[in-house]
Motif scaffolding. Sequence first.
Motif, short mmCIF file in Angstrom:
data_model
loop_
_atom_site.label_atom_id
_atom_site.label_comp_id
_atom_site.label_asym_id
_atom_site.label_seq_id
_atom_site.Cartn_x
_atom_site.Cartn_y
_atom_site.Cartn_z
N PRO A 1 23.52 0.99 104.46
CA PRO A 1 24.15 -0.32 104.43
C PRO A 1 24.28 -0.94 105.82
N VAL A 2 24.27 -2.27 105.81
CA VAL A 2 24.70 -3.05 106.97
C VAL A 2 25.85 -3.89 106.47
N THR A 3 27.05 -3.60 106.88
CA THR A 3 28.24 -4.24 106.32
C THR A 3 28.88 -5.15 107.35
N ALA A 4 29.08 -6.40 106.94
CA ALA A 4 29.72 -7.35 107.84
C ALA A 4 31.21 -7.08 107.89
N GLY A 5 31.80 -7.20 109.06
CA GLY A 5 33.24 -7.05 109.17
C GLY A 5 33.95 -8.29 108.69
N LYS A 6 35.28 -8.24 108.63
CA LYS A 6 36.04 -9.41 108.20
C LYS A 6 35.93 -10.50 109.26
N PRO A 7 35.86 -11.78 108.82
CA PRO A 7 35.63 -12.87 109.76
C PRO A 7 36.84 -13.10 110.65
N LEU A 8 36.58 -13.76 111.78
CA LEU A 8 37.62 -14.10 112.74
C LEU A 8 38.04 -15.55 112.55
N ILE B 148 29.77 -6.70 101.55
CA ILE B 148 29.15 -5.38 101.51
C ILE B 148 27.65 -5.55 101.33
N GLY B 149 26.86 -4.68 102.00
CA GLY B 149 25.41 -4.76 101.93
C GLY B 149 24.86 -5.63 103.04
N PRO B 150 23.53 -5.89 103.01
CA PRO B 150 22.61 -5.50 101.95
C PRO B 150 22.27 -4.01 102.01
N ASN B 151 22.03 -3.44 100.84
CA ASN B 151 21.79 -2.00 100.74
C ASN B 151 21.12 -1.73 99.40
N ARG B 152 20.03 -0.96 99.43
CA ARG B 152 19.31 -0.65 98.19
C ARG B 152 19.41 0.83 97.83
N LEU B 153 20.37 1.52 98.38
CA LEU B 153 20.52 2.95 98.16
C LEU B 153 21.28 3.21 96.86
N TYR B 154 20.60 3.84 95.90
CA TYR B 154 21.19 4.17 94.60
C TYR B 154 22.50 4.92 94.76
N THR B 155 23.47 4.60 93.92
CA THR B 155 24.84 5.11 93.84
C THR B 155 25.78 4.44 94.84
N ARG C 172 21.76 -7.66 96.45
CA ARG C 172 22.21 -6.45 97.16
C ARG C 172 23.37 -6.73 98.11
N ARG C 173 24.10 -7.82 97.85
CA ARG C 173 25.31 -8.12 98.62
C ARG C 173 26.40 -8.63 97.68
#
Length: 866
Positions: A27-34, A74-81, A90-91
């Motif tokens: 995953p590449v997950t963005a943090g909460k915005p400022l 959350i994401g994007p991420n294509r990893l099953y489970t 994927r987000r």
Amino acid sequence: MTMLRRRAWPVLATTAVLAAGVLSAGPVTAGKPLGDNVAAAPAPEVSAFDVAGGATVPFIEQEAENVAHNGTVIGPNRLYTTLPSEASGRRAVTLDAVGEYVEFTLTAPANAMTVRYSLPDNAAGTGITAPIDLRVNGSKVRDLPLTSKYGWFYGSYPFTNQPGDKPHHFYDETRTMFGSTLGAGTKVRLQVASMGASSFTIDLADFENVAAPIGRPAGALSVVDYGANPNGGGDSTAAFQAAVDAGRTQGKVVYIPQGTYFLYDHVIVDQVTLAGAGQWYSVLTGRHPTQRQKAVGIYGKYVGEGGPSQNVTLKDFAIIGDIAERVDGDQVNAIGGAMSNSTVDAVWMQHTKVGAWMDGPMDRFRIVNSRILDQTADGVNFHIGVTNSSVENTFVRNTGDDGLAMWAENRGGVTNAGNSFVRNTVVLPILANNIVVYGGRDMNVSDNVVADTVSNGGGLHVGNRYDGVNGPTGVLGTFTLARNTLIRAGNGDYNWPFPIGAIWFDARNEPMVNATINVTDTDIIDSSYAAIHFVSGTTRGVNFNNVRINRTGTFAIQLNDPGAASFTNVTATGIGFTEPIYSCLGSGFTITQGGGNSGWNTKLPNTYCGPFPPPNYGGTTPTGPRIAVSPGALAFGDQQVGTTGAARAVTISNPGDATANISSVSVSGDYARTTNCGATLAPGASCTANVTFTPTAAGSRTGALSVSSNATGSPHTVSLSGNGTTANANLALNRPVSASSYTQVYGPGNAVDGNASSYWESANNAFPQTLTVDLGSARNVGRIVLKLPPSSAWGTRSQTVAVAKSADGGGYSTVVGATSYTFDPATGNTATITFAATSARFLRLTFTANSGWPAGQCSEFEVYAS
């Protein structure tokens, strides 16, 4: 010139997803915005609604990550489970504190909304229910209840609801009407008011303007007049059945007034129209309180029980069930049985096992203008002898297995034929394929849009796979796959040691060589791994014409098994790996090129053969030293123990842009090599290793040639296999075997299991019949021994048998013509066929007569070198 009707592709995002393994991406997950704590919309992923084709839907979809929110992307991420892998695009957006929200701004008037979301499971695996505030222009309208009851499956198939490994099927959907029509520009907010769950993940919302209820047709009967309760009380199954029976005998429409009706079992329909007030108004639901294998469903009569039903119309209502687990033997589907000359029009199917599981034989059945959501298994499956039937203009999302499927399982030789899936949109099958055809004749899959395959499948699939897909029910005739668009299709399979392509072909039951498969005017966008994929057995007769590949995770083409295909006007851009083609087959797969190809064919006949690289979703091609070995596998055939065979060549090359430093070239097993390779390979350079085979014992002898270097994925290996032979080695023992048909439990595997008491028997009175064994590689053969069970109950009989051979599963040539052989219990019920030594991988027996029984019979099919 062929004119494509595709609109221009949207610009694709270029943010890379970091590789987390050979078959997955992390995953590449963005943090909460400022700042004001409201996130700016990220660059959107391509949506199923950004391209032409697919179903015409009545809603406008908005992705949560692209609208105002103060949650966490959350994401994007294509990893099953993982949670983002099942999100559209994927987000999604996770809300995990009071006050967090996702806010949609209407772009057109709407009075209804469907929300796709995920809540965590509970410790018992039965889910939790928690409300979220529904607010319009800042004011709370009401609580919107969300639940995880219908999600969260665990383990490998068959799945359980008991929390454990491999969690999946995270998302569900709920629908609601606002009570009035909201204008464009209205802000609709989902906001956490209390933490009834540890988190609320919002994927998307679909907004639509639902028409007023449809009134009772003139002269129609009403289910309420027969005792059905529109307020959800009690069991209305008997009342519905009485109404539809009366409608059939009186030739009248049966009307379902606005309301919610509980049905504890199936309603059987025949020669009747069952019509509701609309998908949002007339709702059928329910499940038997104690006999849980019984639930709401509208079924035709099965063949053998007076079916198929005829001239049925089902329209303008919803079947929203209560199925929260997958038990394949339970008939808890929204629509089922057999219906000929029948139509399902504008029916909403949700929370059942399968939307429509149709068991033929049946003819001319249509599903149109419908929605199929949140199934525990398939969206639709045309199973056993379904002909001239279709699914059209239907939207399918979040199925637990294939989205749209045809399965031509062999029951008495009847097959699926002449069916079509056209103008459908199929997204997010959690397991298996968006659209698949398992066997059958003359199929059409056209003008569909598919997106976001999750695991164990691809976007479009044609295969001789699953029980009974072989011989007369295998892939035959002409298959048309035209004007389809595939987005983020294909995936890393958690069972197999290779990833699956966006369009893929699988011939594991028997070679897929007796059909013409035309793939035309097709767009493959951002495939998770390869765009085009061939695997498991021999496939030939596939023609690609006007196919555009735009970004892949790995290859343009992935070839795991032999075959042949033609390519004309096939273009590829943004290939994720240095080499556009994966193949360890050498000349085992024939690529015929027409004009107009680009982006994938410049290095032919050289291909990459090595470990599967991690997917590269950044749209850039890896650089640096590379090592490629070709072919990726060497089969040496039969060799007498203790003698050395002829040398075979392996080419080692560096297709990268920097020098590769070679530390070793080694072999293992009963193999030896000489090589001209030095310590380095310059970019574009190659060298040759010559491998010989000297078996030390009888039977299969495996090994590997391994090249260790500084290149990515080192070491790179070539699989080596040969067979040490003596005069008594049965080359067919426990090898893959197929038959044109079989009866009951007497399947073809019995003929190669080494047990003369078990046997294969074909369908009765249906000569000719075939029995085919795959020896795994070319073998020198000269003798076949056929056996029948040695029981005294098997009297003397003669069978007429011919022998043919093939190098690749197609194009058989005669070895021994049709000859009568006698099987006599006094001599062990055995017949021996001898012939001049010849090379063959596939050997086929064709049975045309049997004096003792009207079928082909064989308990052991043994093959010897001499």
